[in-house]
Design a protein around this motif. Structure first.
Motif, PDB file in Angstrom:
ATOM      1  N   GLY A  50       0.826  -1.200   0.000  1.00 12.62           N
ATOM      2  CA  GLY A  50       0.000   0.000   0.000  1.00 12.62           C
ATOM      3  C   GLY A  50       0.861   1.250   0.000  1.00 12.62           C
ATOM      4  O   GLY A  50       2.059   1.211  -0.246  1.00 12.62           O
ATOM      5  N   ALA A  51       0.217   2.363   0.289  1.00 16.27           N
ATOM      6  CA  ALA A  51       0.890   3.662   0.244  1.00 16.27           C
ATOM      7  C   ALA A  51       1.253   4.116   1.646  1.00 16.27           C
ATOM      8  O   ALA A  51       0.533   3.840   2.612  1.00 16.27           O
ATOM      9  N   SER A  52       2.374   4.796   1.748  1.00 17.60           N
ATOM     10  CA  SER A  52       2.775   5.416   3.002  1.00 17.60           C
ATOM     11  C   SER A  52       3.560   6.677   2.677  1.00 17.60           C
ATOM     12  O   SER A  52       4.000   6.875   1.540  1.00 17.60           O
ATOM     13  N   ARG A  53       3.717   7.517   3.672  1.00 12.62           N
ATOM     14  CA  ARG A  53       4.421   8.782   3.463  1.00 12.62           C
ATOM     15  C   ARG A  53       5.108   9.206   4.740  1.00 12.62           C
ATOM     16  O   ARG A  53       4.817   8.706   5.817  1.00 12.62           O
ATOM     17  N   GLY A  54       6.039  10.117   4.595  1.00 11.57           N
ATOM     18  CA  GLY A  54       6.755  10.620   5.752  1.00 11.57           C
ATOM     19  C   GLY A  54       7.501  11.890   5.398  1.00 11.57           C
ATOM     20  O   GLY A  54       7.458  12.357   4.262  1.00 11.57           O
ATOM     21  N   GLU A  55       8.175  12.434   6.385  1.00 12.07           N
ATOM     22  CA  GLU A  55       8.964  13.650   6.190  1.00 12.07           C
ATOM     23  C   GLU A  55      10.399  13.385   6.607  1.00 12.07           C
ATOM     24  O   GLU A  55      10.656  12.555   7.470  1.00 12.07           O
ATOM     25  N   GLU A  56      11.287  14.122   5.994  1.00 10.00           N
ATOM     26  CA  GLU A  56      12.708  13.990   6.290  1.00 10.00           C
ATOM     27  C   GLU A  56      13.365  15.332   6.033  1.00 10.00           C
ATOM     28  O   GLU A  56      12.948  16.074   5.146  1.00 10.00           O
ATOM     29  N   GLU A  57      14.380  15.633   6.803  1.00  9.25           N
ATOM     30  CA  GLU A  57      15.132  16.865   6.570  1.00  9.25           C
ATOM     31  C   GLU A  57      16.472  16.497   5.951  1.00  9.25           C
ATOM     32  O   GLU A  57      17.186  15.631   6.456  1.00  9.25           O
ATOM     33  N   ASN A  58      16.787  17.145   4.845  1.00 12.47           N
ATOM     34  CA  ASN A  58      18.046  16.881   4.144  1.00 12.47           C
ATOM     35  C   ASN A  58      18.431  18.142   3.390  1.00 12.47           C
ATOM     36  O   ASN A  58      17.595  18.750   2.733  1.00 12.47           O
ATOM     37  N   GLY A  59      19.675  18.527   3.474  1.00 16.36           N
ATOM     38  CA  GLY A  59      20.126  19.721   2.769  1.00 16.36           C
ATOM     39  C   GLY A  59      19.517  21.002   3.307  1.00 16.36           C
ATOM     40  O   GLY A  59      19.376  21.974   2.572  1.00 16.36           O
ATOM     41  N   GLY A  60      19.120  20.991   4.575  1.00 12.31           N
ATOM     42  CA  GLY A  60      18.526  22.178   5.170  1.00 12.31           C
ATOM     43  C   GLY A  60      17.086  22.424   4.746  1.00 12.31           C
ATOM     44  O   GLY A  60      16.556  23.512   4.975  1.00 12.31           O
ATOM     45  N   ARG A  61      16.450  21.433   4.146  1.00 12.56           N
ATOM     46  CA  ARG A  61      15.056  21.576   3.698  1.00 12.56           C
ATOM     47  C   ARG A  61      14.235  20.397   4.193  1.00 12.56           C
ATOM     48  O   ARG A  61      14.769  19.333   4.463  1.00 12.56           O
ATOM     49  N   LYS A  62      12.931  20.604   4.263  1.00  8.97           N
ATOM     50  CA  LYS A  62      12.021  19.515   4.607  1.00  8.97           C
ATOM     51  C   LYS A  62      11.536  18.867   3.322  1.00  8.97           C
ATOM     52  O   LYS A  62      11.103  19.548   2.392  1.00  8.97           O
ATOM     53  N   TRP A  63      11.613  17.547   3.297  1.00  2.53           N
ATOM     54  CA  TRP A  63      11.197  16.774   2.135  1.00  2.53           C
ATOM     55  C   TRP A  63      10.062  15.849   2.536  1.00  2.53           C
ATOM     56  O   TRP A  63      10.083  15.246   3.605  1.00  2.53           O
ATOM     57  N   ILE A  64       9.089  15.737   1.667  1.00  2.00           N
ATOM     58  CA  ILE A  64       7.982  14.807   1.868  1.00  2.00           C
ATOM     59  C   ILE A  64       8.210  13.640   0.921  1.00  2.00           C
ATOM     60  O   ILE A  64       8.340  13.835  -0.288  1.00  2.00           O
ATOM     61  N   TRP A  65       8.300  12.434   1.470  1.00  3.94           N
ATOM     62  CA  TRP A  65       8.443  11.261   0.620  1.00  3.94           C
ATOM     63  C   TRP A  65       7.174  10.432   0.682  1.00  3.94           C
ATOM     64  O   TRP A  65       6.480  10.410   1.698  1.00  3.94           O
ATOM     65  N   THR A  66       6.869   9.820  -0.417  1.00  2.91           N
ATOM     66  CA  THR A  66       5.751   8.882  -0.491  1.00  2.91           C
ATOM     67  C   THR A  66       6.267   7.598  -1.119  1.00  2.91           C
ATOM     68  O   THR A  66       7.173   7.628  -1.953  1.00  2.91           O
ATOM     69  N   GLN A  67       5.680   6.495  -0.686  1.00  5.88           N
ATOM     70  CA  GLN A  67       6.056   5.230  -1.289  1.00  5.88           C
ATOM     71  C   GLN A  67       4.810   4.398  -1.480  1.00  5.88           C
ATOM     72  O   GLN A  67       3.862   4.480  -0.715  1.00  5.88           O
ATOM     73  N   SER A  68       4.838   3.616  -2.526  1.00  5.95           N
ATOM     74  CA  SER A  68       3.731   2.727  -2.845  1.00  5.95           C
ATOM     75  C   SER A  68       4.324   1.346  -3.085  1.00  5.95           C
ATOM     76  O   SER A  68       5.172   1.175  -3.966  1.00  5.95           O
TER      77      SER A  68
ATOM     78  N   ILE B 143       8.453  -1.291  -5.094  1.00  3.64           N
ATOM     79  CA  ILE B 143       8.256  -0.099  -4.274  1.00  3.64           C
ATOM     80  C   ILE B 143       8.596   1.125  -5.111  1.00  3.64           C
ATOM     81  O   ILE B 143       9.726   1.260  -5.584  1.00  3.64           O
ATOM     82  N   ASP B 144       7.624   1.996  -5.301  1.00  6.92           N
ATOM     83  CA  ASP B 144       7.816   3.265  -6.007  1.00  6.92           C
ATOM     84  C   ASP B 144       7.966   4.353  -4.947  1.00  6.92           C
ATOM     85  O   ASP B 144       7.060   4.558  -4.136  1.00  6.92           O
ATOM     86  N   ILE B 145       9.081   5.032  -4.980  1.00  7.07           N
ATOM     87  CA  ILE B 145       9.381   6.062  -3.976  1.00  7.07           C
ATOM     88  C   ILE B 145       9.481   7.409  -4.680  1.00  7.07           C
ATOM     89  O   ILE B 145      10.107   7.511  -5.733  1.00  7.07           O
ATOM     90  N   GLN B 146       8.862   8.420  -4.087  1.00  6.87           N
ATOM     91  CA  GLN B 146       8.956   9.782  -4.610  1.00  6.87           C
ATOM     92  C   GLN B 146       9.251  10.725  -3.453  1.00  6.87           C
ATOM     93  O   GLN B 146       8.789  10.505  -2.342  1.00  6.87           O
ATOM     94  N   ALA B 147      10.009  11.765  -3.746  1.00  7.03           N
ATOM     95  CA  ALA B 147      10.302  12.797  -2.743  1.00  7.03           C
ATOM     96  C   ALA B 147      10.089  14.153  -3.387  1.00  7.03           C
ATOM     97  O   ALA B 147      10.350  14.339  -4.577  1.00  7.03           O
ATOM     98  N   GLN B 148       9.604  15.084  -2.576  1.00  7.36           N
ATOM     99  CA  GLN B 148       9.334  16.433  -3.075  1.00  7.36           C
ATOM    100  C   GLN B 148       9.616  17.432  -1.971  1.00  7.36           C
ATOM    101  O   GLN B 148       9.272  17.203  -0.813  1.00  7.36           O
TER     102      GLN B 148
END
Length: 139
Positions: A73-91, A103-108
């Motif tokens: 299924g789908a899940s998501r989370g947040e991570e800090e990298n490079g001084g920015r907040k990133w939202i990742w999603t995975q399916s 597993i399809d992973i996307q970060a924005q």
């Protein structure tokens, strides 16, 4: 003595020649300024994409090194990298043959939206346990 006024004794540029030269120079300078702005904008965007790709790859490494397979299924989370907040999603889903999990992973980035994506395969149902200790024999 009268100074010669013929065409052989004229020196320098006329006003028209100077205006033409300045207009050609200004067009070239404007083109270079526009090129610099374009290059600067692309360099900043490229830097964000590189950081986004590192976020996606870090997530993939976490998934591949986790002893438990990811939940489907789908899940998501947040991570800090490079001084920015990133939202990742995975399916995560089983492949057609059922032996692997895709597993399809996307970060924005939250601010700019610089995207990155990665697809990985992981064996389904394989749970990596710690190796059994080898029994010692008495000498």
């Amino acid at each position: 003595m009268i100074a010669p006024t013929g065409p052989h004794h004229e020196r320098g540029f006329t006003l028209i020649e100077m205006l033409v030269a300045l207009s050609v120079f200004s067009l070239a300078a404007l083109a270079l300024i526009r090129l610099q702005a374009y290059t600067t904008r692309n360099a900043a965007e490229l830097e964000l994409r590189v950081v986004a790709q590192s976020v996606v790859r870090n997530r993939a490494v976490e998934i591949l090194t986790d002893p438990r397979p990811p939940s489907l299924g789908a899940s998501r989370g947040e991570e800090e990298n490079g001084g920015r907040k990133w939202i990742w999603t995975q399916s995560a889903r089983l492949t057609d043959e059922g032996r692997f999990i895709q597993i399809d992973i996307q970060a924005q980035d939250q601010a700019s939206g610089a995207p990155a994506a990665l697809t990985i395969l992981r064996p389904a149902g394989v749970i990596l346990d710690a190796p059994e200790p080898v029994p010692r024999t008495a000498n």
